[in-house]
Write a protein that holds these residues in place. Sequence first.
Motif, PDB file in Angstrom:
ATOM      1  N   PHE A 187      26.818 -83.110 -16.895  1.00 29.98           N
ATOM      2  CA  PHE A 187      26.176 -84.529 -15.262  1.00 29.98           C
ATOM      3  C   PHE A 187      26.411 -85.380 -15.981  1.00 29.98           C
ATOM      4  O   PHE A 187      26.302 -86.771 -15.590  1.00 29.98           O
ATOM      5  CB  PHE A 187      24.629 -84.619 -14.897  1.00 29.98           C
ATOM      6  N   SER A 201      27.085 -81.301  -1.949  1.00 36.12           N
ATOM      7  CA  SER A 201      26.261 -80.708  -2.775  1.00 36.12           C
ATOM      8  C   SER A 201      25.732 -80.196  -4.294  1.00 36.12           C
ATOM      9  O   SER A 201      25.430 -80.835  -5.171  1.00 36.12           O
ATOM     10  CB  SER A 201      25.822 -78.877  -3.316  1.00 36.12           C
ATOM     11  N   ARG A 242      46.011 -79.364   6.133  1.00 36.70           N
ATOM     12  CA  ARG A 242      46.118 -78.705   7.169  1.00 36.70           C
ATOM     13  C   ARG A 242      46.648 -78.020   7.495  1.00 36.70           C
ATOM     14  O   ARG A 242      47.755 -77.380   8.307  1.00 36.70           O
ATOM     15  CB  ARG A 242      44.055 -78.239   7.334  1.00 36.70           C
ATOM     16  N   TYR A 262      30.580 -80.847   1.567  1.00 42.11           N
ATOM     17  CA  TYR A 262      29.405 -80.160   1.556  1.00 42.11           C
ATOM     18  C   TYR A 262      29.931 -79.736   0.319  1.00 42.11           C
ATOM     19  O   TYR A 262      28.463 -80.046  -0.894  1.00 42.11           O
ATOM     20  CB  TYR A 262      29.425 -78.384   2.257  1.00 42.11           C
ATOM     21  N   PHE A 263      30.968 -79.243  -0.705  1.00 43.12           N
ATOM     22  CA  PHE A 263      31.281 -78.881  -1.844  1.00 43.12           C
ATOM     23  C   PHE A 263      30.656 -79.896  -2.667  1.00 43.12           C
ATOM     24  O   PHE A 263      29.333 -79.757  -3.904  1.00 43.12           O
ATOM     25  CB  PHE A 263      32.550 -78.245  -1.994  1.00 43.12           C
ATOM     26  N   ASP A 267      24.471 -83.838  -4.589  1.00 40.12           N
ATOM     27  CA  ASP A 267      22.815 -83.823  -5.240  1.00 40.12           C
ATOM     28  C   ASP A 267      21.592 -84.269  -6.036  1.00 40.12           C
ATOM     29  O   ASP A 267      20.924 -84.189  -5.881  1.00 40.12           O
ATOM     30  CB  ASP A 267      22.467 -82.792  -4.017  1.00 40.12           C
ATOM     31  N   ALA A 268      22.591 -83.600  -6.990  1.00 42.05           N
ATOM     32  CA  ALA A 268      21.981 -83.061  -8.316  1.00 42.05           C
ATOM     33  C   ALA A 268      21.284 -84.912  -8.953  1.00 42.05           C
ATOM     34  O   ALA A 268      20.917 -84.937  -9.696  1.00 42.05           O
ATOM     35  CB  ALA A 268      22.683 -82.612  -9.291  1.00 42.05           C
ATOM     36  N   VAL A 284      44.194 -75.731  -2.234  1.00 44.25           N
ATOM     37  CA  VAL A 284      44.238 -74.473  -1.923  1.00 44.25           C
ATOM     38  C   VAL A 284      43.979 -74.564  -0.405  1.00 44.25           C
ATOM     39  O   VAL A 284      43.773 -75.401   0.522  1.00 44.25           O
ATOM     40  CB  VAL A 284      42.605 -74.562  -2.488  1.00 44.25           C
ATOM     41  N   VAL A 285      44.225 -73.458   0.413  1.00 39.55           N
ATOM     42  CA  VAL A 285      44.479 -73.178   1.747  1.00 39.55           C
ATOM     43  C   VAL A 285      42.776 -73.387   2.515  1.00 39.55           C
ATOM     44  O   VAL A 285      41.714 -73.172   1.875  1.00 39.55           O
ATOM     45  CB  VAL A 285      45.131 -72.305   1.979  1.00 39.55           C
ATOM     46  N   ARG A 286      42.840 -73.828   3.234  1.00 37.90           N
ATOM     47  CA  ARG A 286      41.475 -74.081   4.754  1.00 37.90           C
ATOM     48  C   ARG A 286      40.095 -74.250   3.399  1.00 37.90           C
ATOM     49  O   ARG A 286      39.451 -73.716   3.087  1.00 37.90           O
ATOM     50  CB  ARG A 286      41.362 -71.916   5.005  1.00 37.90           C
ATOM     51  N   VAL A 287      40.030 -75.379   3.709  1.00 35.44           N
ATOM     52  CA  VAL A 287      38.968 -75.851   3.125  1.00 35.44           C
ATOM     53  C   VAL A 287      38.045 -76.361   3.525  1.00 35.44           C
ATOM     54  O   VAL A 287      37.611 -77.873   3.470  1.00 35.44           O
ATOM     55  CB  VAL A 287      39.219 -76.729   1.652  1.00 35.44           C
ATOM     56  N   ASP A 288      37.692 -76.495   5.084  1.00 34.38           N
ATOM     57  CA  ASP A 288      36.976 -77.290   6.029  1.00 34.38           C
ATOM     58  C   ASP A 288      35.809 -77.990   5.424  1.00 34.38           C
ATOM     59  O   ASP A 288      35.120 -79.116   5.271  1.00 34.38           O
ATOM     60  CB  ASP A 288      37.068 -76.934   6.812  1.00 34.38           C
ATOM     61  N   ASN A 289      35.062 -76.926   4.683  1.00 37.14           N
ATOM     62  CA  ASN A 289      33.881 -77.178   3.606  1.00 37.14           C
ATOM     63  C   ASN A 289      34.096 -78.095   2.650  1.00 37.14           C
ATOM     64  O   ASN A 289      33.177 -78.495   2.186  1.00 37.14           O
ATOM     65  CB  ASN A 289      32.766 -75.972   3.840  1.00 37.14           C
ATOM     66  N   LEU A 290      34.837 -78.758   2.147  1.00 38.66           N
ATOM     67  CA  LEU A 290      35.043 -79.576   0.567  1.00 38.66           C
ATOM     68  C   LEU A 290      33.451 -80.753   0.568  1.00 38.66           C
ATOM     69  O   LEU A 290      33.222 -80.407  -0.024  1.00 38.66           O
ATOM     70  CB  LEU A 290      36.008 -80.295   0.874  1.00 38.66           C
TER      71      LEU A 290
END
Lengths: 267, 263
Positions: free
Chosen positions: B207, B187, B93, B183-184, B190-191, B175-181
């Motif tokens: 899976f 999550s 970034r 969390y992605f 988590d499965a 991809v621009v602006r991916v601060d939440n990668l």
Amino acid sequence: MSLRNAARAFPTMLRIGFSEALAYRAELLIWVVSTTMPLIMMALWTAVARDAPVGRYGTQGFVGYFLATFVVRQLTGSWAAWQINFEVRQGTLAMRLLRPISPLWAYAAENLGAMPMRLLVAVPVALLSVAAVGRAAVPQTAWGWPVLLLAIFGGWLITFLANVAIGTMVFFMESSQKLMDVWLVLFFVFSGYMYPVELFPPVLRAVADWLPFRYQIGLPVEVMTGAHGLAETLGLLARQWMWIFLLGVFSFTLWRRGVRRFAAYGG
Amino acid sequence: MIRRYLRLLGVQLRSSSLLILQYRGDFLLEGLVSLFWTVTALAPLFVVYRGRESVAGWSFGEALLVVGWFTLLQGVLEGAITPSLNGVVDHIRKGTLDFVLLKPADAQFLVSTTRFLPWRATNVLSGVGLFVYAFHLLDRGPSIPGLFASVVLLGSSTLLLYSMWILTVSAAFFVVRVDNLTYFFQSIFDAARWPSAVFKGTLSFIFTFIIPLALMTTFPAEAMLGRLSLKSLLAAVGGSLAFAFVSRRVWLRSIGHYTSASS
């Protein structure tokens, strides 16, 4: 600054929020994909219900419930806590504070401005749910629809106000991220996001009824899938708006005190 | 060559532990938070197993083993993999990745070893605690060859997690602006909390083959119960190596794609 000023500027702020959502659509998409937990839980619970229904939920019931959960989560999302946290630490909040309108309005507008983009995801899922479960996936009474809208809006308000309250804690601590994590864990457990709250053992269920979390997700979902009669729904709605009132008073007071402590770092 | 990289690893480890030691108070707090997470993460398990013996062929104790592996791997992920690779997203970034690329060592090695959070070891401990409790519930011990197999699988799972992270991070180049990668990724991971047998149809395919979560937590749990076939073990190891190879290729391509912020 007056409320009238804010009301006049709000439509413009909403438009800005929408443009931002459009500009950062990749980020929005990532966020959508990272909220697929209801689909995982749907797979799990339909596997559980295959042998025998759980409570009043059969396989179909769970499909309807979790697709509704997905829709509601899309529409009630807020990320103000991360934003406040980031802007306070970077010092860029100073820029927002210079404007004649409280930054809280701007955060709210950014969240709400993303709504059209979120509807693009939510509406097809809702339609899919109707296709899979039939009429039971959406409110079947005339009062159900306005109450659903009210419940979803209330759910967003609780999420937003809680975000503001937690984000504001950054004025008093170095970072409010940890606090947000704790909130999120409680949210996952008590909101009805991972299972209908009525499947809880009675004691925990009573606790969940009084906590704010189930009014973020559980209540709108239950209204959408028609789980309660009118009287019970109105009772729950009253509790939801009680929480909105409490959180509203709390977070605005906290914000006002916090901003006074703010010194733009590196500004 | 290898000696040089080992020495480099030592230097990086030392500097990140010095960084951690600055904030001793955090250690206790982080430990508490991580314990809290583990306990609350069990809530859905209790709700699911309320009033029934088994789900998709897994009893409560057996499913607890899967959760144990999930918790343990979460510790590995958040302690050793996520922190430094989050730094890459930041670098991309801000355009400061140039400074890493200029250094005379492999960039992937450098960015993967910059930061460790040793307090996540508490997660590994809670994972082991869950194993003990699960076997106590099952009223038996783990199978001894199975234990060895599960240690091998721990290695392959870590490799898989790491490769998946590299793939996710590579997306940040495009991809621009991916601060939440983060969390992605979390999550999706988590499965892995649930035995893979509960997923049917499309999800089961995804899976197992696309995001091999089944290999990470369900296989080791089955190995401990002594019912994992040798074929599955070999497939898991082979699969993770293939995955690592692919992620390395993708990383190299993404690096090629990178244009620094100043140019």
